[in-house]
Write an enzyme that holds these catalytic residues in place. Structure first.
Site, PDB file in Angstrom:
ATOM      1  N   ASP A  95       3.889   2.138  -5.386  1.00  0.00           N
ATOM      2  CA  ASP A  95       5.100   2.857  -4.632  1.00  0.00           C
ATOM      3  C   ASP A  95       6.563   2.617  -5.152  1.00  0.00           C
ATOM      4  OD1 ASP A  95       5.243   0.090  -3.676  1.00  0.00           O
ATOM      5  OD2 ASP A  95       4.842   1.132  -1.942  1.00  0.00           O
ATOM      6  N   HIS A  96       7.119   0.785  -5.506  1.00  0.00           N
ATOM      7  CA  HIS A  96       7.996   1.363  -5.273  1.00  0.00           C
ATOM      8  C   HIS A  96       9.585   1.497  -6.342  1.00  0.00           C
ATOM      9  CE1 HIS A  96       7.690  -1.323  -1.632  1.00  0.00           C
ATOM     10  NE2 HIS A  96       8.152  -1.852  -1.809  1.00  0.00           N
ATOM     11  N   ASP A 160       6.221  -8.257   1.469  1.00  0.00           N
ATOM     12  CA  ASP A 160       7.067  -7.223   1.897  1.00  0.00           C
ATOM     13  C   ASP A 160       7.064  -6.973   2.843  1.00  0.00           C
ATOM     14  OD1 ASP A 160       8.107  -4.230   0.040  1.00  0.00           O
ATOM     15  OD2 ASP A 160       7.863  -3.895   2.630  1.00  0.00           O
ATOM     16  N   ARG A 449      16.285   0.534   5.987  1.00  0.00           N
ATOM     17  CA  ARG A 449      17.731  -0.559   5.668  1.00  0.00           C
ATOM     18  C   ARG A 449      18.529   0.544   5.659  1.00  0.00           C
ATOM     19  NH1 ARG A 449      13.731  -4.808   3.190  1.00  0.00           N
ATOM     20  NH2 ARG A 449      13.602  -5.934   5.042  1.00  0.00           N
ATOM     21  N   SER A 644      14.829  -8.120   2.296  1.00  0.00           N
ATOM     22  CA  SER A 644      13.643  -8.432   1.883  1.00  0.00           C
ATOM     23  C   SER A 644      12.787  -8.559   1.660  1.00  0.00           C
ATOM     24  CB  SER A 644      13.712  -7.800  -0.090  1.00  0.00           C
ATOM     25  OG  SER A 644      12.589  -7.693  -0.537  1.00  0.00           O
ATOM     26  N   ARG A 646      11.212 -10.199  -1.584  1.00  0.00           N
ATOM     27  CA  ARG A 646      11.273 -10.636  -3.600  1.00  0.00           C
ATOM     28  C   ARG A 646      11.484 -12.121  -3.002  1.00  0.00           C
ATOM     29  NH1 ARG A 646      17.068  -6.353  -3.326  1.00  0.00           N
ATOM     30  NH2 ARG A 646      15.136  -5.292  -2.269  1.00  0.00           N
TER      31      ARG A 646
HETATM   32  C1  MIC Z   1      12.672  -3.344   0.412  1.00  0.00           C
HETATM   33  O1  MIC Z   1      12.543  -2.823   1.031  1.00  0.00           O
HETATM   34  O2  MIC Z   1      14.042  -3.967   0.736  1.00  0.00           O
HETATM   35  C2  MIC Z   1      11.178  -3.724   0.026  1.00  0.00           C
HETATM   36  C3  MIC Z   1      11.612  -3.015  -1.516  1.00  0.00           C
HETATM   37  O3  MIC Z   1      10.132  -3.181   0.153  1.00  0.00           O
HETATM   38  C4  MIC Z   1      11.466  -5.231   0.043  1.00  0.00           C
HETATM   39  C5  MIC Z   1      10.429  -5.735  -1.219  1.00  0.00           C
HETATM   40  C6  MIC Z   1      11.440  -5.568  -2.745  1.00  0.00           C
HETATM   41  O4  MIC Z   1      12.128  -6.544  -3.039  1.00  0.00           O
HETATM   42  O5  MIC Z   1       9.961  -5.225  -3.536  1.00  0.00           O
HETATM   43  C7  MIC Z   1      11.204  -5.764   1.176  1.00  0.00           C
HETATM   44  O6  MIC Z   1      11.262  -5.411   2.246  1.00  0.00           O
HETATM   45  O7  MIC Z   1      10.483  -6.850   1.078  1.00  0.00           O
HETATM   46 FE1  SF4 Z   2       9.699   1.403   0.289  1.00  0.00          FE
HETATM   47 FE2  SF4 Z   2      10.740  -0.461   1.763  1.00  0.00          FE
HETATM   48 FE3  SF4 Z   2      11.064   1.418   1.671  1.00  0.00          FE
HETATM   49 FE4  SF4 Z   2       9.401   0.682   3.150  1.00  0.00          FE
HETATM   50  S1  SF4 Z   2      11.592  -0.084   2.984  1.00  0.00           S
HETATM   51  S2  SF4 Z   2       9.889   2.363   1.380  1.00  0.00           S
HETATM   52  S3  SF4 Z   2       8.083  -0.590   1.655  1.00  0.00           S
HETATM   53  S4  SF4 Z   2      11.410   0.422  -0.587  1.00  0.00           S
END
Ligand code: MIC
Ligand code: SF4
Length: 756
Positions: A95-96, A160, A449, A644, A646
């Site tokens: 999805d990312h 995540d 975010r 995140s 990550r």
């Molecule tokens: C995000 O919303 O920042 C992400 C991308 O979903 C991350 C995960 C990632 O960095 O791959 C998260 O929230 O954990």
């Molecule tokens: Fe995707 Fe993270 Fe955004 Fe949710 S917050 S839509 S998991 S990138």
């Protein structure tokens, strides 16, 4: 069938007995959070009460979920663990990696073309090790999990931070780094410090323009981005029961933005309705049989102050729509106060783009309510001013919303663009025209975010977070300060009109429908499946184990950077264009800390190389120190690593020779990620000593050779004028975690055990 009713039944079978054991050791009525935690102890029935905020506890989660951007690293690690199959039901979701540009179909195809190497890798690893794979276009991990896997009273972890979304169906669902997922998939216990508990009592009922999103926007304003750290937020009260399950999901989702370990709600009718509508009547039947255990005890909710560490009360009758931002999700402003605040702060009021979607707000209910605003505006002859972008949460939501005409409602505006069922702009996967010019502007979205640069890479984009219905209203008016409750708009005939309040549907009257949900089941026996990683690939790289600790004090280290102010995982390991290197540690390390502000010159990506006296980019300077055999440390401010899950934010510094990260405070997931990767995550005993650290310091650990639980470490900072400061650093490592540090990483230990 994609979900596992047998597993759920097995969990429920022992629930009453386990709750009874928990009640006996805790010795008082139980919150829902405690019931879920104590029924998922690794040891089985509880034999002791754990101290909140202090005891480390081993848990046995029921499920694991991963998304493509984190699954690559998680699965590369799992491949080193020496197992042939995952020990608990697990899924991975593509999805990312799909960029939003022109619209769903073309973008999806382009996404598949550009990322085929990674998608093929994920698909084959999943096939081999018994992991369900949700293909590109199937939807956003958390929406798909809510629709298919989440169940009341269950515990899951996911790579995540918004895994917490599944609290909307009464789970304890927790975001973790990939190394934690590897533990659980490898059949080991998963460790967490017993969380503290925040109770949020909701009274009344949402009405008018207010939506579930506003509950969490308000809570974020109260608790701030670090107020939930180390806590589970448990919502209860008649107001909670008046919310839909997906609305509850939205609230739990953004619990990540207040740093909460997770959030949850007790099992109720809204969950019954949602489970039944998503084809899971058998889960309802199973849950109904033990319903009393799937919510907190009545006495707890009657006298919450006695059972929670903190209690907040919100009256939904009086709650106003909010806009949170810019640059941080906790800057909460009720719509009626927005204009004055925006003017005082110089926030641009004209809005060019408005975005609906993300894992936070892309349910059927969300789309239907936002669509009603658009329909109303069209009927009243109003032309929208901003471009409206929509990312549906899953193929099932998209298919059903299409069938029921909501996507067509959006299309009535020439400016609307329906993007792929994927993260898209929420994670910087957005090819926004003109963003590179860096102009000061505002956008509004229904995501979670809004850190600087997150959506379009432009540091001057002021992003505001609101409910989907408010995003639709702002899109129509083109103004951030438009208050639909009081303000009018001018239509094509020059008349003043008011928008009607949003109307929507909690669930589709005709039921959900989908043609191809995008799920790929793994092979029963995957032993012959080949996983290909091309050694010349710039996208994927097999991992080399990190070096074990040599048993010596680290000496002669340099301060790579002293990060000033907010330093989220987006600052440490930026997403957007860098997402493509998530499976290649050496390549992605070129983004290490490039977003962090250097406290010594207040610039980003410009730090002093003490070996040459020259300034360079952070990754390049780190590589130069590493090549010269000089260890480094990173110094940071409060809530370092917020955002995140990550683990790249921990693996990159580890890879580039950083040995310790010394900060005023950490965000939970990041601190654990550092530990797992064999790094030292330390906090100042006296946060003011942050100021004592100078750019040219040489750092010596004085007693690392006596590293032990509950014993601060001493670090000597030798300044260039010959003076010194000894700084005391706290840590939260227990024996096992010290073992990870000594072995070089947690994974080194697992691999060692698998070999023996
Ligand atoms: C995000 O919303 O920042 C992400 C991308 O979903 C991350 C995960 C990632 O960095 O791959 C998260 O929230 O954990
Ligand atoms: Fe995707 Fe993270 Fe955004 Fe949710 S917050 S839509 S998991 S990138």
């Amino acid at each position: 069938m994609t979900f596992d009713i047998d597993m759920i039944k097995k969990v429920y079978e022992r629930y009453p007995e386990k709750v009874a054991a928990a009640r006996a050791v805790v010795g008082k009525p139980l919150t829902l959070s405690e019931k879920i935690l104590y029924t998922h102890l690794w040891e089985g029935n509880a034999t002791q009460a754990y101290e909140r905020g202090n005891s480390y506890v081993d848990f046995a989660p029921d499920r694991v979920a991963m998304q493509d951007a984190t699954a690559q690293m998680a699965l590369l690690q799992f491949m080193q663990a020496g197992k042939s199959k995952v020990a608990v039901p697990s899924t991975a979701h593509a999805d990312h990696l799909i960029q939003a540009r022109v619209g769903a179909e073309a973008d999806l195809q382009e996404g598949i073309n550009k990322n085929s190497e990674v998608f093929n890798f994920l698909s084959s690893v999943c096939d081999k090790y018994g992991i369900g794979f949700w293909k590109p276009g199937a939807g956003i991990i958390h929406q798909v999990v809510l629709e298919n896997y989440a169940f009341p009273g269950g515990m899951m972890i996911g790579t995540d931070s918004h895994t917490v979304n599944a609290g909307g169906l009464g789970m304890v669902a927790i975001g973790v780094g990939g190394a934690d997922a590897v533990d659980v998939m490898a059949g080991m216990a998963w460790e967490l410090k017993m969380p503290k508990l925040i109770g949020v009592k909701l009274t009344g009922k949402l009405n008018g323009w207010t939506s579930a999103k506003d509950v969490i926007l308000k809570v974020a304003g109260i608790l701030t981005v670090k107020g939930g750290t180390g806590c589970i937020v448990e919502y209860f009260g008649e107001g909670a029961q008046n919310l839909s399950a997906t609305g509850k999901g939205t609230i739990c989702n953004m619990g990540a933005e207040i740093g909460a370990t997770t959030s949850t709600f007790g099992y109720d009718d809204s969950m019954r309705r949602y489970l039944a509508a998503t084809g899971r009547q058998d889960v309802v039947d199973a849950a109904d049989a033990i319903a009393e255990h799937l919510t907190g005890d009545a006495e707890v909710y009657a006298n919450p102050e006695q059972y929670f560490d903190q209690v907040i009360e919100i009256n939904l009758d009086e709650l106003a729509p909010h806009l949170n931002g810019p640059f941080t999700p906790d800057l909460a402003t009720p719509v009626s106060e927005f204009r004055a605040k925006a003017e005082a702060n110089g926030w641009p009021l004209d809005v060019e783009w408005a975005l609906i979607g993300s894992c936070t707000n892309s349910s059927y209910e969300d789309l239907s309510r936002a669509a009603s605003i658009v329909e109303d505006a069209v009927a009243k002859g109003v032309k929208p001013k901003a471009i409206l972008g929509i990312n549906p949460g899953s193929e099932q939501v998209k298919f059903t919303a299409e069938r029921d005409g909501f996507l067509n409602s959006f299309r009535k505006f020439d400016s609307a663009r329906i993007f792929t069922n994927a993260c898209g702009p929420c994670i910087g996967q957005w090819d926004r025209e003109g963003a590179e010019k860096g102009e000061k502007n505002s956008i509004i979205h229904s995501f979670n975010r809004n850190f600087a640069k997150r959506a379009d890479g432009n540091p001057n984009t002021h992003a505001f977070v609101a409910s989907p219905e408010m995003v639709a209203a702002v899109a129509i008016s083109g103004r951030l300060d438009f208050n639909p409750i009081t303000d009018t708009l001018t239509n094509q005939n020059g008349e003043q009109i008011k928008l009607d309040e949003p109307k929507g549907f909690e669930l589709p009257a005709k039921g959900f429908a989908v043609d191809d949900n995008g799920y790929q089941a793994p092979s029963e026996d995957g032993s012959s499946v080949k996983v290909v990683v091309n050694p010349d690939s710039d996208r994927l790289q097999l991992l080399e184990p990190f070096q074990p600790w040599d048993g010596q004090n680290i000496t002669g280290a340099k301060v790579l950077i002293k990060a000033f102010g907010k330093c989220t995982t987006d600052h440490i390991s930026m997403a957007g264009p860098w997402l493509k290197y998530r499976g290649h540690l050496d390549n992605i390390s070129n983004n290490m800390l490039i977003g962090a502000v250097n406290a010594y010159n207040m610039e980003t990506n410009k730090v002093k190389n003490a070996l040459t006296g020259e300034y360079g980019e952070v990754p390049a300077v780190a590589r130069a120190y590493k090549a010269a055999g000089v260890p480094t440390i990173v110094v940071g401010d409060q809530n370092y690593g917020e955002g995140s899950s990550r683990e790249h934010a921990a693996m990159e510094p580890r890879h580039l020779g950083v040995r310790a990260v010394l900060v005023k405070s950490f965000a939970r997931i990041h601190e654990t990620n550092l530990k797992k990767q064999g790094m030292l995550g330390l906090t100042f005993v006296d946060p003011e000593e942050y100021d004592k650290i100078r750019e040219d310091d040489t750092v010596n650990f004085l007693d690392l050779d006596q590293f032990a639980p509950n014993r601060p470490l001493q670090l000597e900072f030798v300044h260039s004028d010959g003076t010194k400061d000894i700084i005391l650093a706290n840590h939260t490592y227990n024996e096992q975690q010290i073992g990870w540090f000594k072995a070089g990483s947690a994974l080194n230990l697992i691999a060692e055990e698998a070999r023996n």
